[in-house]
Design a protein around this motif. Structure first.
Motif, PDB file in Angstrom:
ATOM      1  N   ALA A  89      -1.800   3.295   5.594  1.00 30.44           N
ATOM      2  CA  ALA A  89      -1.348   2.076   4.907  1.00 30.44           C
ATOM      3  C   ALA A  89      -1.397   0.895   5.870  1.00 30.44           C
ATOM      4  O   ALA A  89      -1.948  -0.167   5.563  1.00 30.44           O
ATOM      5  CB  ALA A  89       0.070   2.263   4.369  1.00 30.44           C
TER       6      ALA A  89
ATOM      7  N   ARG B   7       0.838  -1.202   0.000  1.00 33.25           N
ATOM      8  CA  ARG B   7       0.000   0.000   0.000  1.00 33.25           C
ATOM      9  C   ARG B   7       0.870   1.248   0.000  1.00 33.25           C
ATOM     10  O   ARG B   7       0.533   2.240  -0.639  1.00 33.25           O
ATOM     11  CB  ARG B   7      -0.939   0.014   1.208  1.00 33.25           C
ATOM     12  CG  ARG B   7      -1.800  -1.254   1.285  1.00 33.25           C
ATOM     13  CD  ARG B   7      -3.170  -0.909   1.764  1.00 33.25           C
ATOM     14  NE  ARG B   7      -3.848  -0.090   0.790  1.00 33.25           N
ATOM     15  CZ  ARG B   7      -4.921   0.634   1.020  1.00 33.25           C
ATOM     16  NH1 ARG B   7      -5.438   0.652   2.211  1.00 33.25           N
ATOM     17  NH2 ARG B   7      -5.468   1.356   0.073  1.00 33.25           N
ATOM     18  N   ARG B   8       1.991   1.202   0.731  1.00 33.53           N
ATOM     19  CA  ARG B   8       2.913   2.339   0.689  1.00 33.53           C
ATOM     20  C   ARG B   8       3.405   2.565  -0.726  1.00 33.53           C
ATOM     21  O   ARG B   8       3.473   3.685  -1.197  1.00 33.53           O
ATOM     22  CB  ARG B   8       4.121   2.074   1.590  1.00 33.53           C
ATOM     23  CG  ARG B   8       3.816   2.251   3.053  1.00 33.53           C
ATOM     24  CD  ARG B   8       5.085   2.050   3.876  1.00 33.53           C
ATOM     25  NE  ARG B   8       4.730   1.928   5.289  1.00 33.53           N
ATOM     26  CZ  ARG B   8       5.272   1.075   6.141  1.00 33.53           C
ATOM     27  NH1 ARG B   8       6.234   0.244   5.730  1.00 33.53           N
ATOM     28  NH2 ARG B   8       4.885   1.031   7.387  1.00 33.53           N
TER      29      ARG B   8
END
Lengths: 188, 188
Positions: free
Chosen positions: B143, B133-134
Protein backbone atom coordinates in the motif's frame (compact mmCIF):
# COMPACT_ATOMS: atom_id res chain seq x y z
CA UNK A 1 45.12 26.05 23.74
CA UNK A 2 42.47 23.37 23.23
CA UNK A 3 42.89 20.10 25.04
CA UNK A 4 42.94 16.91 23.06
CA UNK A 5 39.41 15.58 23.23
CA UNK A 6 39.19 11.97 22.10
CA UNK A 7 36.14 11.30 19.93
CA UNK A 8 34.57 14.66 20.82
CA UNK A 9 32.18 14.42 17.88
CA UNK A 10 30.89 10.98 18.82
CA UNK A 11 30.51 11.98 22.47
CA UNK A 12 28.52 15.07 21.49
CA UNK A 13 26.29 13.00 19.22
CA UNK A 14 25.68 10.46 21.95
CA UNK A 15 24.97 13.15 24.57
CA UNK A 16 22.63 15.04 22.24
CA UNK A 17 20.59 11.93 21.39
CA UNK A 18 20.25 11.02 25.06
CA UNK A 19 19.03 14.50 25.96
CA UNK A 20 16.66 14.74 22.99
CA UNK A 21 15.07 11.47 24.06
CA UNK A 22 14.96 12.34 27.76
CA UNK A 23 13.58 15.85 27.58
CA UNK A 24 12.67 16.50 23.94
CA UNK A 25 14.59 18.14 21.12
CA UNK A 26 13.03 21.58 21.58
CA UNK A 27 13.88 21.79 25.26
CA UNK A 28 17.51 20.75 24.93
CA UNK A 29 20.23 23.41 24.71
CA UNK A 30 23.73 23.23 23.29
CA UNK A 31 25.06 24.08 26.76
CA UNK A 32 23.39 20.96 28.15
CA UNK A 33 24.70 18.77 25.33
CA UNK A 34 28.27 19.97 25.85
CA UNK A 35 27.99 19.49 29.62
CA UNK A 36 26.63 15.94 29.24
CA UNK A 37 29.51 15.10 26.91
CA UNK A 38 32.01 16.64 29.35
CA UNK A 39 33.06 19.17 26.71
CA UNK A 40 32.71 22.90 26.18
CA UNK A 41 30.12 24.76 24.14
CA UNK A 42 32.98 25.96 21.97
CA UNK A 43 33.93 22.38 21.15
CA UNK A 44 30.30 21.71 20.21
CA UNK A 45 30.38 24.54 17.69
CA UNK A 46 33.63 23.26 16.22
CA UNK A 47 31.72 20.14 15.18
CA UNK A 48 28.14 21.26 14.56
CA UNK A 49 26.48 24.50 13.44
CA UNK A 50 23.54 24.01 15.80
CA UNK A 51 21.68 21.33 17.73
CA UNK A 52 19.68 20.26 14.66
CA UNK A 53 22.84 19.55 12.68
CA UNK A 54 23.74 16.79 15.13
CA UNK A 55 20.85 14.87 13.57
CA UNK A 56 21.51 15.75 9.94
CA UNK A 57 25.28 16.01 9.61
CA UNK A 58 25.39 12.44 8.23
CA UNK A 59 23.33 13.30 5.15
CA UNK A 60 26.38 14.08 3.03
CA UNK A 61 28.01 10.73 3.71
CA UNK A 62 24.72 8.96 3.05
CA UNK A 63 24.42 10.70 -0.30
CA UNK A 64 28.00 9.92 -1.28
CA UNK A 65 27.57 6.28 -0.41
CA UNK A 66 24.33 5.99 -2.35
CA UNK A 67 25.62 7.84 -5.40
CA UNK A 68 28.99 6.09 -5.25
CA UNK A 69 27.25 2.72 -5.21
CA UNK A 70 25.40 3.56 -8.41
CA UNK A 71 28.32 5.18 -10.22
CA UNK A 72 30.85 2.49 -9.30
CA UNK A 73 28.75 -0.52 -10.30
CA UNK A 74 30.31 -2.34 -13.27
CA UNK A 75 28.64 -1.48 -16.60
CA UNK A 76 27.46 -5.07 -16.90
CA UNK A 77 25.16 -4.62 -13.87
CA UNK A 78 21.64 -3.65 -15.01
CA UNK A 79 20.62 -0.15 -13.75
CA UNK A 80 17.99 -1.22 -11.22
CA UNK A 81 20.37 -3.83 -9.80
CA UNK A 82 23.00 -1.11 -9.36
CA UNK A 83 20.47 0.90 -7.35
CA UNK A 84 19.45 -2.12 -5.30
CA UNK A 85 23.13 -2.78 -4.56
CA UNK A 86 23.65 0.83 -3.45
CA UNK A 87 20.60 0.62 -1.17
CA UNK A 88 21.93 -2.58 0.37
CA UNK A 89 25.24 -0.88 1.02
CA UNK A 90 23.36 1.92 2.84
CA UNK A 91 21.50 -0.74 4.78
CA UNK A 92 24.77 -2.24 5.98
CA UNK A 93 25.98 1.18 7.12
CA UNK A 94 22.73 1.72 9.04
CA UNK A 95 22.99 -1.69 10.60
CA UNK A 96 26.55 -1.06 11.78
CA UNK A 97 25.46 2.23 13.36
CA UNK A 98 22.28 0.88 14.82
CA UNK A 99 23.05 2.41 18.24
CA UNK A 100 22.87 5.90 16.75
CA UNK A 101 20.38 5.33 13.94
CA UNK A 102 17.57 3.98 16.12
CA UNK A 103 17.57 6.73 18.79
CA UNK A 104 17.88 9.31 16.02
CA UNK A 105 14.78 7.88 14.40
CA UNK A 106 12.88 8.08 17.70
CA UNK A 107 13.89 11.72 18.17
CA UNK A 108 12.76 12.65 14.66
CA UNK A 109 9.47 10.75 14.92
CA UNK A 110 8.59 12.79 18.02
CA UNK A 111 9.01 16.17 16.32
CA UNK A 112 7.03 17.37 13.27
CA UNK A 113 9.60 20.00 12.35
CA UNK A 114 12.40 17.42 12.31
CA UNK A 115 10.18 15.11 10.26
CA UNK A 116 9.87 17.86 7.67
CA UNK A 117 13.63 18.28 7.65
CA UNK A 118 14.04 14.53 7.18
CA UNK A 119 11.62 14.63 4.27
CA UNK A 120 13.66 17.37 2.64
CA UNK A 121 16.81 15.33 3.19
CA UNK A 122 15.20 12.34 1.47
CA UNK A 123 14.17 14.52 -1.48
CA UNK A 124 17.80 15.62 -1.74
CA UNK A 125 18.89 11.97 -1.80
CA UNK A 126 16.36 11.23 -4.55
CA UNK A 127 17.73 14.13 -6.57
CA UNK A 128 21.35 12.98 -6.11
CA UNK A 129 20.35 9.47 -7.12
CA UNK A 130 18.54 10.80 -10.20
CA UNK A 131 21.70 12.65 -11.26
CA UNK A 132 23.78 9.52 -10.64
CA UNK A 133 21.46 7.43 -12.78
CA UNK A 134 21.64 9.98 -15.59
CA UNK A 135 25.43 9.74 -15.44
CA UNK A 136 25.00 5.97 -15.80
CA UNK A 137 23.19 6.66 -19.06
CA UNK A 138 19.62 6.14 -17.86
CA UNK A 139 17.25 8.44 -19.79
CA UNK A 140 15.36 11.12 -17.98
CA UNK A 141 11.90 10.19 -16.84
CA UNK A 142 13.17 6.70 -16.03
CA UNK A 143 16.17 8.07 -14.07
CA UNK A 144 13.95 10.24 -11.91
CA UNK A 145 11.19 7.66 -11.45
CA UNK A 146 13.50 4.85 -10.48
CA UNK A 147 15.40 7.13 -8.08
CA UNK A 148 12.17 8.18 -6.38
CA UNK A 149 11.04 4.58 -6.26
CA UNK A 150 14.37 3.50 -4.78
CA UNK A 151 14.12 6.09 -2.00
CA UNK A 152 10.56 4.97 -1.28
CA UNK A 153 11.78 1.37 -1.09
CA UNK A 154 14.51 2.34 1.34
CA UNK A 155 12.14 4.36 3.54
CA UNK A 156 9.62 1.54 3.71
CA UNK A 157 12.33 -1.00 4.48
CA UNK A 158 13.71 1.31 7.15
CA UNK A 159 10.30 1.68 8.78
CA UNK A 160 9.84 -2.08 8.79
CA UNK A 161 13.29 -2.39 10.32
CA UNK A 162 12.75 0.09 13.17
CA UNK A 163 9.34 -1.28 14.05
CA UNK A 164 10.19 -4.95 13.58
CA UNK A 165 12.01 -7.61 15.59
CA UNK A 166 15.44 -6.72 17.02
CA UNK A 167 17.47 -8.92 14.69
CA UNK A 168 15.83 -8.22 11.33
CA UNK A 169 18.31 -7.55 8.55
CA UNK A 170 17.80 -4.17 6.87
CA UNK A 171 19.50 -5.28 3.64
CA UNK A 172 17.03 -8.17 3.28
CA UNK A 173 14.13 -5.82 4.00
CA UNK A 174 15.39 -3.52 1.24
CA UNK A 175 15.51 -6.44 -1.16
CA UNK A 176 12.03 -7.69 -0.26
CA UNK A 177 10.56 -4.15 -0.38
CA UNK A 178 11.90 -3.78 -3.89
CA UNK A 179 10.17 -7.03 -4.83
CA UNK A 180 6.95 -5.73 -3.23
CA UNK A 181 7.19 -2.54 -5.27
CA UNK A 182 7.66 -4.52 -8.46
CA UNK A 183 4.55 -6.50 -7.65
CA UNK A 184 2.57 -3.43 -6.60
CA UNK A 185 3.18 -1.40 -9.76
CA UNK A 186 2.87 -4.34 -12.13
CA UNK A 187 0.06 -4.06 -14.67
CA UNK A 188 -2.10 -6.25 -12.36
CA UNK B 1 -22.12 45.11 6.51
CA UNK B 2 -19.88 43.54 3.88
CA UNK B 3 -20.55 44.29 0.24
CA UNK B 4 -21.24 41.40 -2.07
CA UNK B 5 -17.95 40.63 -3.72
CA UNK B 6 -18.38 38.35 -6.71
CA UNK B 7 -15.68 35.66 -6.85
CA UNK B 8 -13.56 37.40 -4.20
CA UNK B 9 -11.53 34.24 -3.64
CA UNK B 10 -10.69 33.77 -7.30
CA UNK B 11 -9.77 37.45 -7.68
CA UNK B 12 -7.47 37.26 -4.65
CA UNK B 13 -5.81 34.13 -6.02
CA UNK B 14 -5.27 35.74 -9.39
CA UNK B 15 -3.93 38.97 -7.88
CA UNK B 16 -1.60 37.08 -5.52
CA UNK B 17 -0.12 34.95 -8.32
CA UNK B 18 0.45 38.03 -10.49
CA UNK B 19 2.25 39.83 -7.68
CA UNK B 20 4.31 36.79 -6.66
CA UNK B 21 5.52 36.48 -10.23
CA UNK B 22 6.14 40.20 -10.73
CA UNK B 23 7.99 40.99 -7.53
CA UNK B 24 8.60 37.68 -5.74
CA UNK B 25 6.64 35.88 -3.04
CA UNK B 26 8.72 37.24 -0.16
CA UNK B 27 8.31 40.85 -1.17
CA UNK B 28 4.55 40.74 -1.66
CA UNK B 29 2.23 41.82 1.17
CA UNK B 30 -1.40 40.95 1.85
CA UNK B 31 -2.22 44.66 1.56
CA UNK B 32 -0.88 44.67 -1.99
CA UNK B 33 -2.78 41.52 -2.93
CA UNK B 34 -6.06 42.91 -1.65
CA UNK B 35 -5.47 46.22 -3.43
CA UNK B 36 -4.67 44.51 -6.74
CA UNK B 37 -7.87 42.47 -6.42
CA UNK B 38 -9.86 45.63 -5.60
CA UNK B 39 -10.80 44.16 -2.20
CA UNK B 40 -9.98 44.86 1.43
CA UNK B 41 -7.39 43.20 3.60
CA UNK B 42 -10.25 42.00 5.77
CA UNK B 43 -11.77 40.19 2.81
CA UNK B 44 -8.42 38.55 2.16
CA UNK B 45 -8.34 37.16 5.67
CA UNK B 46 -11.88 35.83 5.33
CA UNK B 47 -10.55 33.54 2.59
CA UNK B 48 -6.94 32.82 3.51
CA UNK B 49 -4.95 32.61 6.74
CA UNK B 50 -1.88 34.21 5.17
CA UNK B 51 -0.23 34.83 1.82
CA UNK B 52 1.25 31.34 1.70
CA UNK B 53 -2.15 29.72 2.04
CA UNK B 54 -3.19 31.21 -1.31
CA UNK B 55 -0.78 28.70 -2.84
CA UNK B 56 -1.67 25.71 -0.67
CA UNK B 57 -5.39 26.03 0.06
CA UNK B 58 -6.15 23.59 -2.77
CA UNK B 59 -4.32 20.69 -1.10
CA UNK B 60 -7.44 19.43 0.67
CA UNK B 61 -9.46 19.19 -2.53
CA UNK B 62 -6.55 17.50 -4.29
CA UNK B 63 -6.33 14.92 -1.52
CA UNK B 64 -10.08 14.27 -1.54
CA UNK B 65 -10.10 13.80 -5.27
CA UNK B 66 -7.16 11.43 -5.20
CA UNK B 67 -8.45 9.38 -2.27
CA UNK B 68 -12.01 9.43 -3.60
CA UNK B 69 -10.80 8.11 -6.94
CA UNK B 70 -9.17 5.12 -5.24
CA UNK B 71 -12.00 4.42 -2.79
CA UNK B 72 -14.80 4.74 -5.35
CA UNK B 73 -13.27 2.51 -8.02
CA UNK B 74 -15.36 -0.65 -8.53
CA UNK B 75 -13.92 -3.70 -6.72
CA UNK B 76 -13.32 -5.36 -10.09
CA UNK B 77 -10.71 -2.72 -10.96
CA UNK B 78 -7.21 -3.95 -10.03
CA UNK B 79 -5.56 -1.77 -7.32
CA UNK B 80 -2.87 -0.16 -9.47
CA UNK B 81 -5.44 0.64 -12.15
CA UNK B 82 -7.58 2.35 -9.50
CA UNK B 83 -4.60 4.53 -8.59
CA UNK B 84 -3.84 5.27 -12.23
CA UNK B 85 -7.48 6.28 -12.72
CA UNK B 86 -7.34 8.60 -9.70
CA UNK B 87 -4.14 10.20 -11.01
CA UNK B 88 -5.76 10.76 -14.38
CA UNK B 89 -8.69 12.43 -12.68
CA UNK B 90 -6.26 14.77 -10.91
CA UNK B 91 -4.61 15.42 -14.24
CA UNK B 92 -7.92 16.53 -15.73
CA UNK B 93 -8.49 18.90 -12.81
CA UNK B 94 -5.01 20.39 -13.30
CA UNK B 95 -5.61 20.74 -17.01
CA UNK B 96 -8.89 22.58 -16.47
CA UNK B 97 -7.16 24.98 -14.06
CA UNK B 98 -4.08 25.43 -16.16
CA UNK B 99 -4.27 29.24 -15.83
CA UNK B 100 -3.73 28.98 -12.09
CA UNK B 101 -1.66 25.79 -11.89
CA UNK B 102 1.12 26.96 -14.19
CA UNK B 103 1.81 30.36 -12.58
CA UNK B 104 1.58 28.68 -9.16
CA UNK B 105 4.27 26.24 -10.25
CA UNK B 106 6.51 29.11 -11.43
CA UNK B 107 6.10 30.90 -8.08
CA UNK B 108 6.97 27.78 -6.11
CA UNK B 109 9.95 26.91 -8.30
CA UNK B 110 11.44 30.34 -7.56
CA UNK B 111 11.35 29.96 -3.78
CA UNK B 112 13.16 27.22 -1.80
CA UNK B 113 10.92 27.62 1.23
CA UNK B 114 7.79 27.14 -0.88
CA UNK B 115 9.42 24.13 -2.53
CA UNK B 116 9.85 22.60 0.90
CA UNK B 117 6.22 23.27 1.69
CA UNK B 118 5.21 21.65 -1.60
CA UNK B 119 7.32 18.60 -0.74
CA UNK B 120 5.53 18.29 2.60
CA UNK B 121 2.19 18.59 0.83
CA UNK B 122 3.17 15.76 -1.53
CA UNK B 123 4.19 13.59 1.43
CA UNK B 124 0.75 14.23 2.91
CA UNK B 125 -0.85 13.13 -0.37
CA UNK B 126 1.24 9.95 -0.36
CA UNK B 127 0.10 9.24 3.19
CA UNK B 128 -3.57 9.82 2.32
CA UNK B 129 -3.21 7.56 -0.69
CA UNK B 130 -1.54 4.87 1.43
CA UNK B 131 -4.49 4.97 3.84
CA UNK B 132 -6.94 4.80 0.94
CA UNK B 133 -5.18 1.77 -0.50
CA UNK B 134 -5.27 0.03 2.87
CA UNK B 135 -9.02 0.63 2.99
CA UNK B 136 -9.18 -1.02 -0.42
CA UNK B 137 -7.63 -4.08 1.16
CA UNK B 138 -4.07 -3.66 -0.11
CA UNK B 139 -1.60 -5.04 2.44
CA UNK B 140 0.83 -2.74 4.13
CA UNK B 141 4.22 -2.49 2.51
CA UNK B 142 2.55 -2.70 -0.90
CA UNK B 143 0.00 0.00 0.00
CA UNK B 144 2.72 2.42 1.03
CA UNK B 145 5.10 1.58 -1.81
CA UNK B 146 2.52 1.90 -4.53
CA UNK B 147 1.22 5.17 -3.06
CA UNK B 148 4.74 6.64 -2.99
CA UNK B 149 5.33 5.37 -6.51
CA UNK B 150 2.03 6.88 -7.68
CA UNK B 151 2.94 10.29 -6.27
CA UNK B 152 6.37 10.07 -7.93
CA UNK B 153 4.65 9.22 -11.22
CA UNK B 154 2.36 12.22 -10.89
CA UNK B 155 5.21 14.58 -10.02
CA UNK B 156 7.30 13.44 -12.95
CA UNK B 157 4.33 13.71 -15.33
CA UNK B 158 3.59 17.17 -13.95
CA UNK B 159 7.17 18.31 -14.53
CA UNK B 160 7.08 16.99 -18.09
CA UNK B 161 3.80 18.83 -18.56
CA UNK B 162 4.97 22.23 -17.29
CA UNK B 163 8.23 22.08 -19.23
CA UNK B 164 6.79 20.55 -22.39
CA UNK B 165 4.82 21.80 -25.38
CA UNK B 166 1.73 23.94 -24.72
CA UNK B 167 -0.84 21.33 -25.73
CA UNK B 168 0.55 18.20 -24.07
CA UNK B 169 -2.07 16.19 -22.23
CA UNK B 170 -1.25 15.68 -18.56
CA UNK B 171 -3.42 12.56 -18.28
CA UNK B 172 -1.44 10.88 -21.10
CA UNK B 173 1.82 11.92 -19.47
CA UNK B 174 0.62 10.29 -16.22
CA UNK B 175 -0.16 7.10 -18.09
CA UNK B 176 3.17 7.03 -19.91
CA UNK B 177 5.13 7.87 -16.75
CA UNK B 178 3.50 4.92 -15.03
CA UNK B 179 4.63 2.71 -17.90
CA UNK B 180 8.15 4.16 -17.59
CA UNK B 181 8.18 3.35 -13.87
CA UNK B 182 7.11 -0.22 -14.54
CA UNK B 183 9.94 -0.57 -16.99
CA UNK B 184 12.45 1.15 -14.70
CA UNK B 185 11.81 -1.03 -11.65
CA UNK B 186 11.47 -4.26 -13.60
CA UNK B 187 14.00 -6.94 -12.75
CA UNK B 188 16.02 -5.82 -15.79
Amino acid sequence: MSRWEPNARGRLEQAALELYLEQGFDRTTVVEIAARAGLTERTFFRHFADKREVLFAGAGELRERLVGGVIDAPPSVPPMEAVAGALESLAQMFHARRDLVLPRHRVISANPELQERELIKMAGLAQALTDARRRRGVADPAARLSAEAAIAVFRVAFERWVSGPERADLASLVRSSLEELRGAVAAD
